[in-house]
Design an enzyme around this catalytic site. Structure first.
Site, short mmCIF file in Angstrom:
data_model
loop_
_atom_site.label_atom_id
_atom_site.label_comp_id
_atom_site.label_asym_id
_atom_site.label_seq_id
_atom_site.Cartn_x
_atom_site.Cartn_y
_atom_site.Cartn_z
N ASN A 91 9.52 32.77 -20.51
CA ASN A 91 10.88 33.27 -20.69
C ASN A 91 11.24 33.14 -22.16
OD1 ASN A 91 11.44 33.78 -17.90
ND2 ASN A 91 11.57 31.57 -17.60
N HIS A 102 11.51 25.18 -26.29
CA HIS A 102 10.18 24.91 -26.84
C HIS A 102 9.25 25.81 -26.04
CE1 HIS A 102 6.90 22.26 -28.56
NE2 HIS A 102 6.26 22.91 -27.60
N HIS A 104 6.87 27.61 -23.76
CA HIS A 104 6.07 27.14 -22.63
C HIS A 104 5.67 28.31 -21.76
CE1 HIS A 104 10.36 26.90 -21.59
NE2 HIS A 104 10.02 27.23 -20.36
N HIS A 106 4.71 29.10 -17.80
CA HIS A 106 4.71 28.60 -16.43
C HIS A 106 3.43 29.11 -15.78
CE1 HIS A 106 9.19 27.78 -16.14
NE2 HIS A 106 9.16 28.58 -17.19
P1 AMP Z 1 12.56 28.01 -18.69
O1 AMP Z 1 13.71 28.48 -17.88
O2 AMP Z 1 11.45 29.01 -18.78
O3 AMP Z 1 12.98 27.45 -20.03
O4 AMP Z 1 11.92 26.82 -17.85
C1 AMP Z 1 12.16 25.47 -18.09
C2 AMP Z 1 11.45 24.71 -17.00
O5 AMP Z 1 11.35 23.35 -17.38
C3 AMP Z 1 12.15 24.73 -15.62
O6 AMP Z 1 11.27 25.29 -14.66
C4 AMP Z 1 12.46 23.26 -15.36
O7 AMP Z 1 12.31 22.92 -13.99
C5 AMP Z 1 11.44 22.55 -16.23
N1 AMP Z 1 11.80 21.21 -16.68
C6 AMP Z 1 12.95 20.83 -17.27
N2 AMP Z 1 12.90 19.51 -17.58
C7 AMP Z 1 11.67 19.07 -17.20
C8 AMP Z 1 11.01 17.81 -17.26
N3 AMP Z 1 11.59 16.73 -17.78
N4 AMP Z 1 9.76 17.71 -16.76
C9 AMP Z 1 9.16 18.80 -16.22
N5 AMP Z 1 9.73 20.01 -16.15
C10 AMP Z 1 10.97 20.15 -16.62
#
Ligand code: AMP
Length: 117
Positions: A91, A102, A104, A106
């Site tokens: 995203n 940051h 990432h 999925h």
């Molecule tokens: P996005 O919406 O693509 O930025 O996704 C962020 C993702 O990070 C979401 O799926 C959250 O569930 C996940 N997330 C947020 N905090 C943590 C954490 N501390 N450990 C693991 N996953 C996390």
């Protein structure tokens, strides 16, 4: 937008908050999403400070880019999803509802994921 050194994934990289890690080396970290949307839901991040996919691709050194995308192959094997299949999503920005600033990926797997949206 300026990269925030205190975003939650930066804190995970620094070891300031815990994560359920499945792979780590000096350049990359993969850990389980805290709110899984599939039986396997892993987040794959570079340790390079990039806000988003585009920030990473534009600004990371070539070596890091190649290493990051090749290392995902290793993670796919670790998770044993090569034959059953998987989905990679990123995203970037507001319309995609990017929550953590940051970069990432999925990795979703472990069930038939249906259509992309
Ligand atoms: P996005 O919406 O693509 O930025 O996704 C962020 C993702 O990070 C979401 O799926 C959250 O569930 C996940 N997330 C947020 N905090 C943590 C954490 N501390 N450990 C693991 N996953 C996390």
């Amino acid at each position: 937008m300026i990269y925030d050194n205190n975003n939650i994934f930066a804190k995970i990289i620094k070891g300031e908050i815990p994560a359920n890690k499945i792979y780590e080396d000096e350049h990359i970290l993969a850990f389980k999403d805290i709110n899984p949307l599939a039986p396997i839901h892993v987040l794959i991040i570079p340790k390079f400070s990039a806000i988003s996919y585009s920030d990473f691709v534009k600004n990371a050194p070539d070596e890091l880019l190649i290493n990051f995308f090749r290392k995902i192959e290793h993670i796919i094997d670790l998770l044993k999803v090569r034959d059953s299949g998987y989905r990679l999503i990123t995203n970037d920005g507001d319309d995609a509802n990017q929550e953590v600033k940051h970069f990432h990926l999925h990795l979703l797997a472990g069930v038939n994921l249906g259509k992309i949206i």
